[in-house]
Design an enzyme around this catalytic site. Structure first.
Site, PDB file in Angstrom:
ATOM      1  N   GLY A 133      15.627  37.820  56.060  1.00 11.72           N
ATOM      2  CA  GLY A 133      14.579  37.468  55.456  1.00 11.72           C
ATOM      3  C   GLY A 133      13.245  37.102  56.357  1.00 11.72           C
ATOM      4  O   GLY A 133      13.169  37.944  57.200  1.00 11.72           O
ATOM      5  N   SER A 134      12.535  36.224  55.764  1.00 11.25           N
ATOM      6  CA  SER A 134      11.612  35.658  56.833  1.00 11.25           C
ATOM      7  C   SER A 134      10.746  34.538  56.434  1.00 11.25           C
ATOM      8  O   SER A 134      11.162  33.829  54.950  1.00 11.25           O
ATOM      9  CB  SER A 134      10.429  36.891  56.428  1.00 11.25           C
ATOM     10  OG  SER A 134      11.057  38.188  56.884  1.00 11.25           O
ATOM     11  N   ASN A 135      10.151  33.654  57.282  1.00 11.58           N
ATOM     12  CA  ASN A 135       9.219  32.587  56.976  1.00 11.58           C
ATOM     13  C   ASN A 135       7.622  33.563  57.206  1.00 11.58           C
ATOM     14  O   ASN A 135       7.521  34.130  57.971  1.00 11.58           O
ATOM     15  CB  ASN A 135       9.234  31.637  58.068  1.00 11.58           C
ATOM     16  CG  ASN A 135      10.597  30.792  57.863  1.00 11.58           C
ATOM     17  OD1 ASN A 135      11.274  30.693  56.951  1.00 11.58           O
ATOM     18  ND2 ASN A 135      10.984  30.347  59.115  1.00 11.58           N
TER      19      ASN A 135
END
Length: 824
Positions: free
Chosen positions: A241-243
């Site tokens: 995923g990601s920030n």
């Protein structure tokens, strides 16, 4: 020798593509009279800057640059997308490393791509692109071939040893690039079910040997309940995923917005990121990252806008339950009439152990909704039976706008223009978007892209009994009655494609303080402005956040308040860089002390085992008391805490916490560790026993087990995995003290960017944690990882004078279709 020196020498070897070095053993197809000229520069971090005067030449330089760093990974990927893995690597092998495809067998991968990534799809994809993007793709394929030809001709000896003599290092055509683009389309849908599509077949007999499964039968869990959650994770990997954060004028010390782009992605394989800058004077000057094989920047910035993405919680696929015609398991009823499935006979060449090839044949089936999929491994009630079959639909199977959208974003001149492009194309395939603009006080969050138009009214009217049971396991995935036209995805006027939500019905948020997303659903992009409820297909509303998401929002607020008190109030690029790599662990920050207070009052824990076992916990308590709740490279306690939390996390939330989740307090609930529950002490003791039994010291530092190897030396890393609540992401299977982690097993922080704007234009700092190259012989194989380990950001200037003064002289790359019609 610096990276730039090595690259200049490499490119110099290939500047003249001599006819004597070429043979006719492999052919390349393309236009007969196209010529290209590109300049390729490299800065000290190994980042390629390609400059050209036309789109085809820009693609030519970019294809050459990517291939020079990652030839072997790209070559194997093109084999994959053509459906030829079994031919070269055998039927039973699997794609090495992590990717959006997961790890299906080579044979299943081949049949999947032969079914979905067809010549017809390629033709439609190409026809949908604007001429400039088609030229870019054309040049990219030729640039890749140019470099591959040089390697096959013996140039740059010692480089790319894994593939330079391999039969699977073959020329590519434009079609291969479009196949690659289409594979990226499918990561949020079809690609999650490669095996289930490739192995779907009707029941062998013509009459059922036993009564068919009733429609109301419960959907039983699979052998591992985690396999259900894995189906909603890209590549079957929870934590991918990601920030992302963006601070607007009211949250930024300078009044200019600040953006953090922080994808948690694969460190190897076909979907790894590649960093570059692409310049076509007067038309494009964009820097950022692409997947390998993609000729446009996907996350990045230009002089006027910057953007990033996180994996969206919206479902981009769905299922249709088919009521089959008695006695014919390949025909179904649709609005009262019989509709046959479309049989698709396919054949794949598979290499045997003795090197010979055999032909493997399967017949797969399509329906009006999409391919038939057999979900029997997830539950017997979801297998293809004589009464029921199931088709999978992917909204991105007909979305040919994705890379045209990225192409247009690279040329955007304001945040308003950027947003207009996103609304017009509604193309983002499986990601949220966060963006900023120069001299614009606002910041933008949107889960705006291709999403099946399944409002809750349609889901309520058309979800089958099996679908309702399925929804309990994978909420939000449409599972509709395929026998009624009224249950098809809705066509709305103004939508970018058939069966998709229109842009004005998707979640968006403008703010002046900040927006953020850590793969949580759309409902909370800013805790002070929760979103109104959207259809369930967009994700959960007003429900609990992961620990990583909670920590991300707390850090965003801390950024506005003056992170770590070094910069006063409001966010700066420097404070954002520090908070991104701080390696805090929210589970420890909140729950370690109460756990120690409850458990460490005793010196041992007796485990409820047969026979009972007593574990001395004094050393563990000492290690954790001295630990500062971060997963830095030298921090001792993070490894032990992760072992403890992995067991605490299995205790149900209602038993673990005193205060349940509240949507009115989403960043601090659930809270209050229930220290009266004896399961907590059992989890603590079991973790200590497991480390003792494995011979692992309780005071291991994070870098002792989380490190990668390069040039015979280990590079220790920091951060951690999703579940304990690390904001700084670094996760791998098989962490063993004294043994480096395989890059193929690593995922987490990859391409990172912190971007703002100043008087002279854009100010950007970037990192590429896995490094630019897949070739151990290349300086680019580990330079980026070493810089990441040191938390050394690279400043990227788009001011030509300043940028070029810091670069070595460019290498000019010239070529033509006529010169590259054949490769050795």
């Amino acid at each position: 020798m610096t990276y730039a020196d090595a690259t200049r020498r490499l490119l110099a070897l290939g500047c003249a593509c001599l006819a004597a070095a070429l043979s006719a053993s492999c052919s390349w197809t393309g236009g007969d009279h196209t010529t290209w000229r590109a300049e390729i520069r490299r800065n000290e971090a190994g980042i390629a800057h390609i400059v050209a005067q036309d789109w085809g030449s820009l693609g030519y330089g970019y294809g050459y640059a990517q291939a020079s760093d990652d030839l072997c990974t790209m070559a194997q990927a093109f084999v994959t997308y053509r459906g030829e893995r079994a031919r070269y690597f055998g039927a039973n092998g699997a794609l090495q490393g992590r990717s959006t495809l997961g790890q299906p067998s080579n044979l299943d991968s081949d049949f999947f791509f032969r079914l979905v990534d067809t010549d017809d799809v390629v033709a439609r994809y190409r026809a949908a692109q604007p001429p400039a993007l088609r030229e870019l793709v054309h040049g990219f394929a030729a640039g890749y071939n140019r470099y591959a030809g040089e390697i096959r001709a013996g140039r740059n000896p010692g480089a790319h040893l894994a593939c330079r003599s391999a039969p699977w290092l073959t020329p590519i055509t434009e079609a291969d690039v479009y196949r690659r683009l289409y594979a990226a389309n499918l990561a949020g849908g079809f690609a999650r079910f490669v095996t289930e599509i490739a192995e779907a077949h009707p029941p062998a007999d013509t009459a059922p040997a036993q009564p068919p499964v009733q429609p109301s039968a419960a959907v039983a869990p699979p052998a591992s309940a985690a396999a259900w959650a894995d189906k909603l994770a890209l590549g079957g990997t929870v934590g991918i995923g990601s920030n992302a954060m963006a601070f607007g004028a009211d949250g930024s010390a300078s009044g200019q917005p600040v953006l953090l782009g922080n994808p948690h992605w694969f460190w190897s394989g076909p979907d790894r990121f590649y960093e570059a800058r692409l310049t076509l004077p007067g038309k494009l000057d964009v820097s950022g990252a692409s997947f390998l094989g993609v000729p446009v920047v996907m996350i990045g910035f230009n002089r006027d806008v910057a953007w990033t993405h996180t994996v969206s919680s919206a479902r981009r696929f769905g299922f249709f339950e088919l009521s089959l015609v008695p006695g014919n398991p390949t025909a179904y009823r649709y609005d009262g009439r019989v509709e046959p499935m479309t049989a698709v006979p396919l054949s794949v060449e598979a290499r045997e152990a003795d090197g010979t090839l055999k032909t493997v044949r399967r017949t797969l089936y399509r329906t009006r909704f999409g391919p038939v999929v057999d979900l029997g491994a997830m539950s017997p009630a979801l297998a293809w039976s004589h009464a029921k079959a199931f088709a999978i639909a992917d909204i991105n199977a007909s979305n040919f706008r994705v890379f045209e959208n990225f192409f247009a974003w690279g040329q955007a001149r304001s945040l308003d223009q950027f947003v207009d492009i996103q609304r017009r194309f509604a193309a983002m395939p499986w990601v949220n978007t966060i963006a900023i603009g120069r001299n614009d006080p606002r910041v933008w969050y949107a889960d705006l892209g291709a999403v099946p138009n399944v409002p809750d009214t349609l889901a309520n009217a058309c979800t089958t009994p099996a679908g309702r049971a399925f929804d309990a396991r994978l909420p939000g995935v449409p599972f509709l009655d395929g026998s009624r036209a009224a249950c098809a995805w809705i066509d709305s006027p103004g939508a970018a494609q058939t069966g998709a939500f229109p842009a004005d019905e998707m979640p968006v948020l403008w703010r002046r303080d900040f927006v953020a997303n850590m793969n949580n659903s759309y409902w909370l992009a800013n805790p002070d402005a929760p979103a109104a409820r959207h259809a369930g297909i967009f994700g959960a509303w007003a429900t609990g956040l992961s620990l990583r998401a909670q920590l991300g929002f707390l850090l965003a607020r801390a950024g506005i308040a003056g992170y770590d008190n070094r910069s006063g109030r409001l966010a700066t690029p420097e404070t954002v860089q520090r908070l991104a790599l701080g390696s805090q662990v929210l589970s420890a920050m909140r729950f370690k002390q109460p756990l120690l207070d409850a458990v460490c009052a005793q010196t041992s824990v007796t485990l409820a085992a047969t026979p009972p076992r007593t574990v001395d916990i004094r050393e563990a308590c000492h290690v954790l008391r001295a630990w500062h709740d971060t997963g830095g490279t030298s921090d001792r306690g993070a490894v032990l805490w992760d072992e403890i939390w992995a067991r605490l996390d299995k205790i149900g939330a209602s038993e673990r916490y005193l205060v349940p989740f509240s949507a009115d307090d989403p960043l601090d609930t659930p809270r209050g560790l229930n220290t009266s529950d004896p399961a907590l002490a059992q989890a603590f003791g079991a973790a200590v026993a497991a480390m003792n039994d494995a011979g692992r010291p309780l005071d291991l530092a994070r870098g002792d087990v989380l490190n990668v190897e390069a040039d015979g030396a280990r590079i220790p890393l920091y951060g951690g995995c999703e579940a304990p609540g690390y904001f700084t992401s670094a996760c791998a299977d098989g962490e063993v003290p004294g043994k480096p982690v395989s890059r193929a097993a690593m995922f987490g922080n990859t391409y990172m960017q912190v971007v703002t704007f100043g008087p002279d234009g854009v100010r950007a700092a970037t990192m590429l944690a896995p490094s630019q190259s897949d070739d151990p012989a290349s300086p680019g194989y580990a330079d980026g990882t070493r810089r990441y380990a040191r938390q050394q950001w690279t400043d990227i200037e788009l001011n030509d004078d300043a940028h070029h003064a810091a670069e070595p002289p460019p290498t000019v790359l010239e070529g033509s279709d006529a010169a590259m019609r054949t490769l050795p």
